[in-house]
Design an enzyme around this catalytic site. Structure first.
Site, PDB file in Angstrom:
ATOM      1  N   TYR A  14       0.809  -1.225   0.000  1.00 20.54           N
ATOM      2  CA  TYR A  14       0.000   0.000   0.000  1.00 20.54           C
ATOM      3  C   TYR A  14       0.844   1.278   0.000  1.00 20.54           C
ATOM      4  O   TYR A  14       0.298   2.376  -0.096  1.00 20.54           O
ATOM      5  CB  TYR A  14      -0.912   0.025   1.229  1.00 20.54           C
ATOM      6  CG  TYR A  14      -1.871  -1.137   1.295  1.00 20.54           C
ATOM      7  CD1 TYR A  14      -2.906  -1.255   0.379  1.00 20.54           C
ATOM      8  CD2 TYR A  14      -1.733  -2.125   2.258  1.00 20.54           C
ATOM      9  CE1 TYR A  14      -3.782  -2.320   0.433  1.00 20.54           C
ATOM     10  CE2 TYR A  14      -2.601  -3.196   2.318  1.00 20.54           C
ATOM     11  CZ  TYR A  14      -3.625  -3.288   1.401  1.00 20.54           C
ATOM     12  OH  TYR A  14      -4.490  -4.347   1.455  1.00 20.54           O
ATOM     13  N   HIS A  19      -4.507   6.088  -1.343  1.00 22.13           N
ATOM     14  CA  HIS A  19      -5.090   6.082   0.000  1.00 22.13           C
ATOM     15  C   HIS A  19      -4.039   6.335   1.079  1.00 22.13           C
ATOM     16  O   HIS A  19      -4.387   6.524   2.247  1.00 22.13           O
ATOM     17  CB  HIS A  19      -5.760   4.728   0.234  1.00 22.13           C
ATOM     18  CG  HIS A  19      -7.103   4.789   0.884  1.00 22.13           C
ATOM     19  ND1 HIS A  19      -7.884   5.915   0.961  1.00 22.13           N
ATOM     20  CD2 HIS A  19      -7.823   3.815   1.503  1.00 22.13           C
ATOM     21  CE1 HIS A  19      -9.008   5.638   1.583  1.00 22.13           C
ATOM     22  NE2 HIS A  19      -8.995   4.375   1.929  1.00 22.13           N
ATOM     23  N   ASN A 113     -13.793   6.212   5.013  1.00 23.51           N
ATOM     24  CA  ASN A 113     -13.920   5.277   6.129  1.00 23.51           C
ATOM     25  C   ASN A 113     -12.935   5.532   7.265  1.00 23.51           C
ATOM     26  O   ASN A 113     -13.232   5.248   8.426  1.00 23.51           O
ATOM     27  CB  ASN A 113     -13.815   3.829   5.639  1.00 23.51           C
ATOM     28  CG  ASN A 113     -15.046   3.424   4.867  1.00 23.51           C
ATOM     29  OD1 ASN A 113     -16.153   3.876   5.156  1.00 23.51           O
ATOM     30  ND2 ASN A 113     -14.865   2.579   3.871  1.00 23.51           N
TER      31      ASN A 113
END
Length: 187
Positions: A14, A19, A113
């Site tokens: 990631y 993100h 979120n």
């Protein structure tokens, strides 16, 4: 004491995703301020140092994005800090053009979120934010796939410059009011 949290997901896969721009900002701030991030008690990488005369904690939650509040709320409680006064969160925003910044003192999650988790665990929408624009996915592409992908090469420099400006704004907050920082960076 001020707490600056960058939102993202842990793990090598990631690291350079859309993100994770919040993690990019914390890494840059750590370099700029000479702060080392270490494994902390609060499900995150935490570094403590100073920015001028202000004591600062830099935080990268290791809970994955959707559970970020599990790291941040206990940390603020332990240090007896107020989310509205002492917390700044840096994260990605689909509703802003790539590379654009928007600073806010409060607001809803906007469908993010990580912010939704923070609001739930902190019990308030009132905390400072620096949103880094990542654009919306093209029609037909799913949002989760989009935010977990890397930036195309033609956007990389733009985003790195936005992260640099986000860090400058965070450092300014150590010495002047966030309202003045907002006026300076929300152009």
């Amino acid at each position: 004491m001020k707490v600056i949290v960058g939102l993202g997901n842990p793990g090598r896969e990631y690291e350079r995703t859309k993100h994770n721009v919040g993690f990019w900002a914390i890494d840059r701030l750590a370099d700029d301020l000479g702060i080392t991030l270490n494994q902390g008690k609060y499900k995150g990488l935490i570094g403590e140092g100073r920015a001028g005369s202000e004591k600062v904690l830099l935080v990268k939650p290791l809970t994955y994005m959707n559970l970020s509040g599990e790291c941040v709320a206990p940390l603020l409680n332990f240090y007896k800090l107020d989310a509205e006064e002492d917390l700044l969160v840096i994260y990605d925003d689909l509703d802003l053009p790539c590379g654009k910044l928007r600073l806010r003192t409060k607001g809803s999650s906007g469908g993010h979120n990580g912010i939704k988790s923070l609001i739930s665990h902190l019990g308030t929408e009132e905390f400072k934010r620096i949103k880094v624009g990542i654009d919306r996915p093209e029609p037909g592409r799913k949002v989760p796939d989009y935010v977990l992908s890397s930036f195309p090469p033609d956007k990389q420099t733009e985003v790195e410059e936005a992260v640099k400006r986000a860090c400058e704004a965070a450092k300014e907050w150590m010495s002047i009011s966030f309202l003045r920082v907002m006026n300076q960076f929300n152009k």
